[in-house]
Design a protein around this motif. Sequence first.
Motif, PDB file in Angstrom:
ATOM      1  N   MET A 379       0.769  -1.383   0.002  1.00  0.00           N
ATOM      2  CA  MET A 379       0.020   0.061  -0.204  1.00  0.00           C
ATOM      3  C   MET A 379       0.809   1.213  -0.154  1.00  0.00           C
ATOM      4  SD  MET A 379      -3.184  -0.871   2.530  1.00  0.00           S
ATOM      5  CE  MET A 379      -2.272  -1.574   3.827  1.00  0.00           C
ATOM      6  N   LEU A 380       2.031   1.168   0.030  1.00  0.00           N
ATOM      7  CA  LEU A 380       3.189   2.385   0.142  1.00  0.00           C
ATOM      8  C   LEU A 380       3.879   2.626  -0.871  1.00  0.00           C
ATOM      9  CD1 LEU A 380       4.549   1.783   3.732  1.00  0.00           C
ATOM     10  CD2 LEU A 380       2.891   3.576   3.134  1.00  0.00           C
ATOM     11  N   PRO A 381       3.346   3.439  -1.783  1.00  0.00           N
ATOM     12  CA  PRO A 381       4.086   3.762  -3.105  1.00  0.00           C
ATOM     13  C   PRO A 381       5.548   4.403  -3.051  1.00  0.00           C
ATOM     14  CG  PRO A 381       1.693   5.142  -3.040  1.00  0.00           C
ATOM     15  CD  PRO A 381       2.228   4.383  -1.690  1.00  0.00           C
ATOM     16  N   ALA A 382       5.776   4.917  -1.848  1.00  0.00           N
ATOM     17  CA  ALA A 382       7.357   5.271  -1.598  1.00  0.00           C
ATOM     18  C   ALA A 382       7.994   4.327  -1.393  1.00  0.00           C
ATOM     19  CB  ALA A 382       7.208   6.312  -0.299  1.00  0.00           C
ATOM     20  N   ALA A 383       7.712   2.946  -0.664  1.00  0.00           N
ATOM     21  CA  ALA A 383       8.418   1.799  -0.448  1.00  0.00           C
ATOM     22  C   ALA A 383       8.730   1.186  -1.812  1.00  0.00           C
ATOM     23  CB  ALA A 383       7.618   0.903   0.595  1.00  0.00           C
ATOM     24  N   LYS A 384       7.701   1.163  -2.777  1.00  0.00           N
ATOM     25  CA  LYS A 384       7.717   0.749  -3.946  1.00  0.00           C
ATOM     26  C   LYS A 384       8.910   1.460  -4.898  1.00  0.00           C
ATOM     27  CE  LYS A 384       3.356  -1.661  -4.192  1.00  0.00           C
ATOM     28  NZ  LYS A 384       2.166  -2.037  -5.179  1.00  0.00           N
ATOM     29  N   ARG A 385       8.682   2.547  -4.516  1.00  0.00           N
ATOM     30  CA  ARG A 385       9.652   3.487  -5.322  1.00  0.00           C
ATOM     31  C   ARG A 385      11.150   3.235  -4.954  1.00  0.00           C
ATOM     32  NH1 ARG A 385       6.208   7.704  -5.256  1.00  0.00           N
ATOM     33  NH2 ARG A 385       7.190   8.584  -3.678  1.00  0.00           N
ATOM     34  N   SER A 386      11.220   3.047  -3.637  1.00  0.00           N
ATOM     35  CA  SER A 386      12.756   2.768  -3.151  1.00  0.00           C
ATOM     36  C   SER A 386      13.197   1.410  -3.571  1.00  0.00           C
ATOM     37  CB  SER A 386      12.951   3.174  -1.787  1.00  0.00           C
ATOM     38  OG  SER A 386      11.752   2.458  -0.868  1.00  0.00           O
ATOM     39  N   LEU A 387      12.193   0.393  -3.518  1.00  0.00           N
ATOM     40  CA  LEU A 387      12.609  -0.932  -4.134  1.00  0.00           C
ATOM     41  C   LEU A 387      13.012  -0.852  -5.526  1.00  0.00           C
ATOM     42  CD1 LEU A 387      13.136  -3.807  -2.837  1.00  0.00           C
ATOM     43  CD2 LEU A 387      11.081  -4.398  -3.775  1.00  0.00           C
ATOM     44  N   SER A 388      12.257  -0.258  -6.364  1.00  0.00           N
ATOM     45  CA  SER A 388      12.515  -0.409  -7.844  1.00  0.00           C
ATOM     46  C   SER A 388      13.501   0.504  -8.083  1.00  0.00           C
ATOM     47  CB  SER A 388      11.207   0.174  -8.680  1.00  0.00           C
ATOM     48  OG  SER A 388      11.126   1.689  -8.606  1.00  0.00           O
ATOM     49  N   SER A 389      13.865   1.220  -7.282  1.00  0.00           N
ATOM     50  CA  SER A 389      15.328   2.066  -7.641  1.00  0.00           C
ATOM     51  C   SER A 389      16.543   1.426  -7.380  1.00  0.00           C
ATOM     52  CB  SER A 389      15.397   3.581  -6.535  1.00  0.00           C
ATOM     53  OG  SER A 389      15.740   3.059  -5.247  1.00  0.00           O
ATOM     54  N   ILE A 390      16.413   0.320  -6.617  1.00  0.00           N
ATOM     55  CA  ILE A 390      17.405  -0.789  -6.396  1.00  0.00           C
ATOM     56  C   ILE A 390      18.054  -1.178  -7.800  1.00  0.00           C
ATOM     57  CG2 ILE A 390      18.240  -3.092  -5.679  1.00  0.00           C
ATOM     58  CD1 ILE A 390      16.540  -2.711  -3.176  1.00  0.00           C
ATOM     59  N   SER A 391      17.330  -1.182  -8.729  1.00  0.00           N
ATOM     60  CA  SER A 391      17.723  -1.601 -10.081  1.00  0.00           C
ATOM     61  C   SER A 391      18.758  -0.647 -10.621  1.00  0.00           C
ATOM     62  CB  SER A 391      16.350  -0.997 -11.223  1.00  0.00           C
ATOM     63  OG  SER A 391      16.321  -2.121 -12.078  1.00  0.00           O
ATOM     64  N   TRP A 392      19.195   0.576  -9.902  1.00  0.00           N
ATOM     65  CA  TRP A 392      20.185   1.345 -10.531  1.00  0.00           C
ATOM     66  C   TRP A 392      21.255   1.150  -9.571  1.00  0.00           C
ATOM     67  CZ3 TRP A 392      19.469   3.390 -15.234  1.00  0.00           C
ATOM     68  CH2 TRP A 392      18.272   3.163 -15.604  1.00  0.00           C
ATOM     69  N   GLY A 393      21.268   0.331  -8.389  1.00  0.00           N
ATOM     70  CA  GLY A 393      22.497   0.179  -7.555  1.00  0.00           C
ATOM     71  C   GLY A 393      22.354   1.231  -6.357  1.00  0.00           C
ATOM     72  N   PHE A 394      23.194   0.965  -5.168  1.00  0.00           N
ATOM     73  CA  PHE A 394      23.049   2.056  -4.107  1.00  0.00           C
ATOM     74  C   PHE A 394      24.279   3.005  -4.365  1.00  0.00           C
ATOM     75  CE2 PHE A 394      21.165  -1.632  -2.093  1.00  0.00           C
ATOM     76  CZ  PHE A 394      19.959  -1.188  -1.522  1.00  0.00           C
ATOM     77  N   ASN A 395      24.343   3.474  -5.542  1.00  0.00           N
ATOM     78  CA  ASN A 395      25.618   4.338  -5.726  1.00  0.00           C
ATOM     79  C   ASN A 395      25.542   5.746  -5.274  1.00  0.00           C
ATOM     80  OD1 ASN A 395      26.998   2.562  -7.964  1.00  0.00           O
ATOM     81  ND2 ASN A 395      24.514   2.779  -8.903  1.00  0.00           N
ATOM     82  N   ARG A 396      26.525   6.378  -4.755  1.00  0.00           N
ATOM     83  CA  ARG A 396      26.662   7.569  -4.465  1.00  0.00           C
ATOM     84  C   ARG A 396      26.763   8.503  -5.717  1.00  0.00           C
ATOM     85  NH1 ARG A 396      31.513   7.909  -0.505  1.00  0.00           N
ATOM     86  NH2 ARG A 396      30.572   6.719   1.249  1.00  0.00           N
ATOM     87  N   ARG A 397      27.549   7.738  -6.742  1.00  0.00           N
ATOM     88  CA  ARG A 397      27.703   8.626  -8.010  1.00  0.00           C
ATOM     89  C   ARG A 397      27.737   7.436  -8.915  1.00  0.00           C
ATOM     90  NH1 ARG A 397      31.856   8.798 -10.771  1.00  0.00           N
ATOM     91  NH2 ARG A 397      32.084  10.020 -12.453  1.00  0.00           N
ATOM     92  N   ALA A 398      26.804   7.457  -9.867  1.00  0.00           N
ATOM     93  CA  ALA A 398      26.495   6.436 -11.014  1.00  0.00           C
ATOM     94  C   ALA A 398      27.916   6.329 -11.602  1.00  0.00           C
ATOM     95  CB  ALA A 398      25.316   6.457 -11.581  1.00  0.00           C
ATOM     96  N   PRO A 399      28.412   5.176 -12.198  1.00  0.00           N
ATOM     97  CA  PRO A 399      29.581   5.092 -13.067  1.00  0.00           C
ATOM     98  C   PRO A 399      29.141   5.680 -14.245  1.00  0.00           C
ATOM     99  CG  PRO A 399      29.180   3.032 -12.087  1.00  0.00           C
ATOM    100  CD  PRO A 399      28.289   3.802 -11.415  1.00  0.00           C
ATOM    101  N   ARG A 400      30.053   6.516 -15.233  1.00  0.00           N
ATOM    102  CA  ARG A 400      29.621   6.842 -16.539  1.00  0.00           C
ATOM    103  C   ARG A 400      29.235   5.779 -17.419  1.00  0.00           C
ATOM    104  NH1 ARG A 400      31.988  11.552 -18.366  1.00  0.00           N
ATOM    105  NH2 ARG A 400      32.479  10.560 -20.349  1.00  0.00           N
ATOM    106  N   LEU A 401      29.478   4.699 -17.502  1.00  0.00           N
ATOM    107  CA  LEU A 401      28.836   3.612 -18.437  1.00  0.00           C
ATOM    108  C   LEU A 401      27.484   3.351 -18.034  1.00  0.00           C
ATOM    109  CD1 LEU A 401      31.777   1.026 -18.558  1.00  0.00           C
ATOM    110  CD2 LEU A 401      30.854   2.254 -20.290  1.00  0.00           C
ATOM    111  N   LEU A 402      26.989   3.445 -16.676  1.00  0.00           N
ATOM    112  CA  LEU A 402      25.716   3.301 -16.376  1.00  0.00           C
ATOM    113  C   LEU A 402      24.816   4.524 -16.753  1.00  0.00           C
ATOM    114  CD1 LEU A 402      24.821   1.802 -13.017  1.00  0.00           C
ATOM    115  CD2 LEU A 402      23.325   3.808 -13.688  1.00  0.00           C
ATOM    116  N   ARG A 403      25.533   5.888 -16.919  1.00  0.00           N
ATOM    117  CA  ARG A 403      24.955   6.798 -17.401  1.00  0.00           C
ATOM    118  C   ARG A 403      24.922   7.137 -19.144  1.00  0.00           C
ATOM    119  NH1 ARG A 403      27.815  11.478 -15.005  1.00  0.00           N
ATOM    120  NH2 ARG A 403      29.301  10.069 -14.059  1.00  0.00           N
ATOM    121  N   GLY A 404      25.467   5.969 -19.599  1.00  0.00           N
ATOM    122  CA  GLY A 404      25.442   5.712 -21.064  1.00  0.00           C
ATOM    123  C   GLY A 404      26.547   6.551 -21.781  1.00  0.00           C
TER     124      GLY A 404
END
Length: 407
Positions: A379-404
Amino acid sequence: MNAPAAAQDFDVAIVGGGLVGASLALALADTALRIALIEPVLPGEGSQPSFDDRCSALANGSRRILESIGVWSGIARLASPIRCIQISDAGRFGAARLSAEEQGLEALGYTVLNRQLGAALWQRLHSQHSIVVLAPARVTAVNHQPDCVQLQVTGADGVRLLHTRLAVAADGAQSLVRQTSGIPASVMDYRQCAIVANVSAERAADGTAYERFTPQGPLAVLPLADGSHSVVWTVDGSAAPALLATDDAEFAALLQQRFGWRLGAIQRIGKRAAYPLALSRAERSIAPRTVLVGNAAQALHPVAGQGFNLGLRDAAALAEIIAAAADPGDVVLLEQYQRQRSVDRERMIAFTDGLVQLFASQRPGVPQLRNLGLLAFDMLPAAKRSLSSISWGFNRRAPRLLRGLTP
Ligand SMILES: Cc1cc2nc3c(=O)[nH]c(=O)nc-3n(C[C@H](O)[C@H](O)[C@H](O)COP(=O)(O)OP(=O)(O)OC[C@H]3O[C@@H](n4cnc5c(N)ncnc54)[C@H](O)[C@@H]3O)c2cc1C
């Protein structure tokens, strides 16, 4: 070490051409670095440990990295999008559903067979003339010198010696390079085995992934592009031999009992394989002129399908840090790599291990709390948003290759 004839010099030698090592080599292919990749088992061979009949759930960030290194186009038509994930706890009514559409995403991730991903990675490798591929050949000894690492490589044509300014351990959880560089690793045996099989069912896969937690361990059923399903069934280690020994009809009946009838009748069972499960983690990711990536650094429980995703981010971050380096084995760069990867690594280990412990616990009250947790999550959209964001990893700064971008 017995020194064979003349040694060959490299800037970077990647030991292990599995999922992570092959990806790293491709990420570095367009740099000026002299790169060697050493792998004992060619893709397509039955004993290839990385490219077998398992399926990998790829996070959106991994898709982006595979696009950046020119591999995604080779597997896009073989990959199935994951449009919805259904999570349930056996014997309880609490369940949660995460959908790509709700998150505004094309997909929550993708599945692809490791065998097909391995073939695409190696096809691309063979077209990169800047990489010296030594395969089938195995690193059989490692000798650390102040200004280089010496690798003894044994192949069909005999023994040769390489000198490299940076040795990358991409040689899996039992990494020889990690052991010889004196980095200790802790291993926690889950006393569980994952039984993996591709099955077909009355209802063809439609992009839904199922994760069902049972007291014996999690059971995942993932959609595959050809309409079949990849089953990752975690059982107590002592129960695995008997389950493997059942005939197909009996295995299908047991699976049906555990999973239920969401897909109708389970009809055809493919080849089965068992993987003993442990959490292995190296104390550090670096040693002089040596760096660990992928399973050599950390091997996770497959419950959340994150091991390769994490290892691919290791490769992307390392490629970025050393791409333009005069000396890729420079301790300052290696320390930067270790710092940059620490948060993603620690959080993903804690997240994965936490899930295993939480859903295994039958302590009084815990199953009820889990049930409430799943209901609340649903029932919690925010919890779902944070779970789906794991798809990008827990990066402080995303590597360049991950940014295309290029590394
Ligand atoms: C059942 C199961 C399901 C999984 N599902 C997922 C999933 O859905 N999503 C996900 O992200 N992850 C998943 N994983 C994790 C994923 O498979 C691993 O994280 C990934 O294989 C790690 O790749 P790697 O290249 O680091 O190591 P490995 O796959 O172990 O490859 C190591 C390579 O090094 C080579 N090698 C070994 N020794 C030497 C040597 N001395 N010299 C040269 N080469 C050597 C080997 O031949 C091999 O090719 C799963 C794991 C399991 C067990």
